[in-house]
Design an enzyme around this catalytic site. Structure first.
Site, PDB file in Angstrom:
ATOM      1  N   TYR A   1       0.739  -1.253  -0.079  1.00  0.00           N
ATOM      2  CA  TYR A   1      -0.021   0.143  -0.271  1.00  0.00           C
ATOM      3  C   TYR A   1       0.340   1.414  -0.079  1.00  0.00           C
ATOM      4  O   TYR A   1       2.071   0.878   0.464  1.00  0.00           O
ATOM      5  CB  TYR A   1      -1.167   0.165   0.873  1.00  0.00           C
ATOM      6  CG  TYR A   1      -0.411   0.377   2.374  1.00  0.00           C
ATOM      7  CD1 TYR A   1       0.528  -0.670   2.854  1.00  0.00           C
ATOM      8  CD2 TYR A   1      -0.521   1.535   3.309  1.00  0.00           C
ATOM      9  CE1 TYR A   1       1.002  -0.062   4.810  1.00  0.00           C
ATOM     10  CE2 TYR A   1      -0.247   2.092   4.373  1.00  0.00           C
ATOM     11  CZ  TYR A   1       0.915   0.730   5.356  1.00  0.00           C
ATOM     12  OH  TYR A   1       1.200   1.523   5.750  1.00  0.00           O
TER      13      TYR A   1
ATOM     14  N   LYS B   1       6.399  -1.431   1.839  1.00  0.00           N
ATOM     15  CA  LYS B   1       5.529  -1.451   2.286  1.00  0.00           C
ATOM     16  C   LYS B   1       4.504  -2.072   2.442  1.00  0.00           C
ATOM     17  O   LYS B   1       3.510  -2.392   1.454  1.00  0.00           O
ATOM     18  CB  LYS B   1       4.892  -0.155   1.641  1.00  0.00           C
ATOM     19  CG  LYS B   1       3.929   1.123   3.183  1.00  0.00           C
ATOM     20  CD  LYS B   1       4.178   2.516   2.621  1.00  0.00           C
ATOM     21  CE  LYS B   1       3.624   3.158   2.921  1.00  0.00           C
ATOM     22  NZ  LYS B   1       3.451   3.093   4.279  1.00  0.00           N
TER      23      LYS B   1
ATOM     24  N   GLU C   1      12.323   2.555  13.653  1.00  0.00           N
ATOM     25  CA  GLU C   1      11.305   3.583  13.317  1.00  0.00           C
ATOM     26  C   GLU C   1       9.853   3.269  14.772  1.00  0.00           C
ATOM     27  O   GLU C   1       9.307   2.549  15.862  1.00  0.00           O
ATOM     28  CB  GLU C   1      10.609   3.522  12.276  1.00  0.00           C
ATOM     29  CG  GLU C   1       9.980   2.132  12.126  1.00  0.00           C
ATOM     30  CD  GLU C   1       9.731   2.092  10.339  1.00  0.00           C
ATOM     31  OE1 GLU C   1       9.975   2.726   9.942  1.00  0.00           O
ATOM     32  OE2 GLU C   1       9.357   0.655  10.213  1.00  0.00           O
TER      33      GLU C   1
ATOM     34  N   LEU D   1      11.493   0.778   6.875  1.00  0.00           N
ATOM     35  CA  LEU D   1      10.843   2.480   5.716  1.00  0.00           C
ATOM     36  C   LEU D   1      11.200   3.544   5.614  1.00  0.00           C
ATOM     37  O   LEU D   1      11.245   4.241   6.353  1.00  0.00           O
ATOM     38  CB  LEU D   1       9.183   1.540   6.231  1.00  0.00           C
ATOM     39  CG  LEU D   1       8.377   2.530   4.855  1.00  0.00           C
ATOM     40  CD1 LEU D   1       8.225   1.340   4.138  1.00  0.00           C
ATOM     41  CD2 LEU D   1       6.780   3.110   5.288  1.00  0.00           C
TER      42      LEU D   1
HETATM   43  N1  PLP Z   1       7.730   3.450   9.049  1.00  0.00           N
HETATM   44  C1  PLP Z   1       6.659   3.085   9.075  1.00  0.00           C
HETATM   45  C2  PLP Z   1       6.793   1.724   9.484  1.00  0.00           C
HETATM   46  C3  PLP Z   1       5.108   3.727   8.567  1.00  0.00           C
HETATM   47  O1  PLP Z   1       4.202   3.130   8.769  1.00  0.00           O
HETATM   48  C4  PLP Z   1       5.831   4.714   7.704  1.00  0.00           C
HETATM   49  C5  PLP Z   1       4.019   5.785   7.505  1.00  0.00           C
HETATM   50  O2  PLP Z   1       2.987   5.596   7.245  1.00  0.00           O
HETATM   51  C6  PLP Z   1       6.835   5.752   7.753  1.00  0.00           C
HETATM   52  C7  PLP Z   1       7.608   5.293   8.161  1.00  0.00           C
HETATM   53  C8  PLP Z   1       6.767   6.990   7.214  1.00  0.00           C
HETATM   54  O3  PLP Z   1       6.634   6.946   5.686  1.00  0.00           O
HETATM   55  P1  PLP Z   1       5.825   8.048   5.397  1.00  0.00           P
HETATM   56  O4  PLP Z   1       6.783   9.589   5.028  1.00  0.00           O
HETATM   57  O5  PLP Z   1       6.043   7.211   3.454  1.00  0.00           O
HETATM   58  O6  PLP Z   1       4.159   8.781   5.400  1.00  0.00           O
END
Ligand code: PLP
Length: 288
Positions: A33, A147, A180, A205
């Site tokens: 997603y 993701k 994270e 991620l």
């Molecule tokens: N890490 C995780 C586990 C996430 O689910 C998300 C965003 O949903 C992020 C980091 C941040 O990613 P982004 O800046 O692309 O929204």
């Protein structure tokens, strides 16, 4: 106003939008997603999100349901039909429908669902006072760079945070290093003034907001290091914050119930919040 969803080729009222119960997303979480912020009617950092989507699909050998150009058009159409000026687009692609069997089906058409919704402006107190995080063990699989829609550990982590009265849960690997947040990337500013976030290997991620902030920090000539940091470093940091497409940048002023840096929002975080707001506004100006 009733919401509209895109499901496998058609736009449907939300109440009628549905997928097959043998969709592998439903049965195995076999899908990926993206969540893309919408600001001023347009998607933020669309290129980055689509590049990450293509990568996630390729890693799992799921065929894209359409070209990235077509996806771009459908996403805009969904945002427009839902009258989303400021909010988010949610896009989910799964391996599709097949009789339940763990191994990949020989023939299946990828399923694609896209929704969009308005979001209230972020709580100003989150920016002026910051948010609290808790630190918990990271119990996820080893391919967090993908993701994947398999988010149960992230849901458990967010619930643990909510139960503790915190906004986010930071997860810690077996070496005591922060990976994270449950739905965001984690950052600190050390006592030497160094901005730090973990490098984007398989352990996290690679946030699209994270990537934008790395570019903006370079422009602002902020000392930056991409490396893991420990729980100890986090609790004694000069500043801490989180980043994501929907939370944007939120200062972290408490960790596990203890104030970080006296519970005050720091200058580096303020600078990056301002730079990111300008970055979002700049994209709209460039587009329209
Ligand atoms: N890490 C995780 C586990 C996430 O689910 C998300 C965003 O949903 C992020 C980091 C941040 O990613 P982004 O800046 O692309 O929204």
């Amino acid at each position: 106003m009733s919401r509209v969803a895109y499901v496998n080729g058609s736009y449907r009222p939300m109440a009628e939008a549905c997928v097959n119960i043998e969709d592998r997303g439903y049965q195995f979480a076999d899908g990926v997603y993206e969540v893309i912020a919408v600001h001023g009617g347009g998607p933020v950092d669309e290129e980055g999100h689509l590049a990450r989507l293509e990568r996630s699909l390729a890693e799992l050998q799921i065929a894209p349901p359409m070209s990235m150009g077509a996806l771009r058009l459908v996403m805009r159409q969904v945002a427009r039909r839902n009258h989303v000026e400021n909010g988010m687009i949610y896009l989910q692609i799964t391996r599709g429908v097949a009789p339940r069997n763990h191994a990949f089906p020989e023939h299946s058409l990828s399923s694609c669902v896209i929704t969009a919704k308005r979001m209230p402006t972020p709580d100003p107190e989150h920016v002026s006072k910051g948010v609290a995080v808790i630190i918990i063990p990271d119990i996820r699989w080893r391919r967090r760079d993908i993701k994947s829609i398999s988010l149960l550990p992230n849901c458990l982590a967010k619930q643990q945070a909510a139960d503790a009265g915190a906004y986010e849960a930071w997860m810690m690997d077996e070496n005591g290093l922060i990976t994270e947040g449950a739905a965001s990337n984690a950052w600190i500013v050390t006592n030497d003034g160094e901005l730090v976030t973990r490098e984007a290997d398989f352990s996290i991620l690679n946030g699209i907001t994270r990537l934008a902030l790395i570019r903006l920090a370079a422009e602002q000539e902020i000392l930056f290091s991409e490396r893991p940091f420990s729980r100890e470093e986090a609790v004694s940091a000069r500043e801490a914050f989180i980043s994501s497409s929907t939370s944007l940048i939120k200062p972290v002023t408490a960790i596990d119930g203890e104030p970080v840096a006296g519970g005050r929002v720091g200058p580096v975080c303020r600078k990056l919040i301002a730079a990111y707001a300008a970055h979002m506004a700049g994209q709209r100006a460039a587009e329209g």
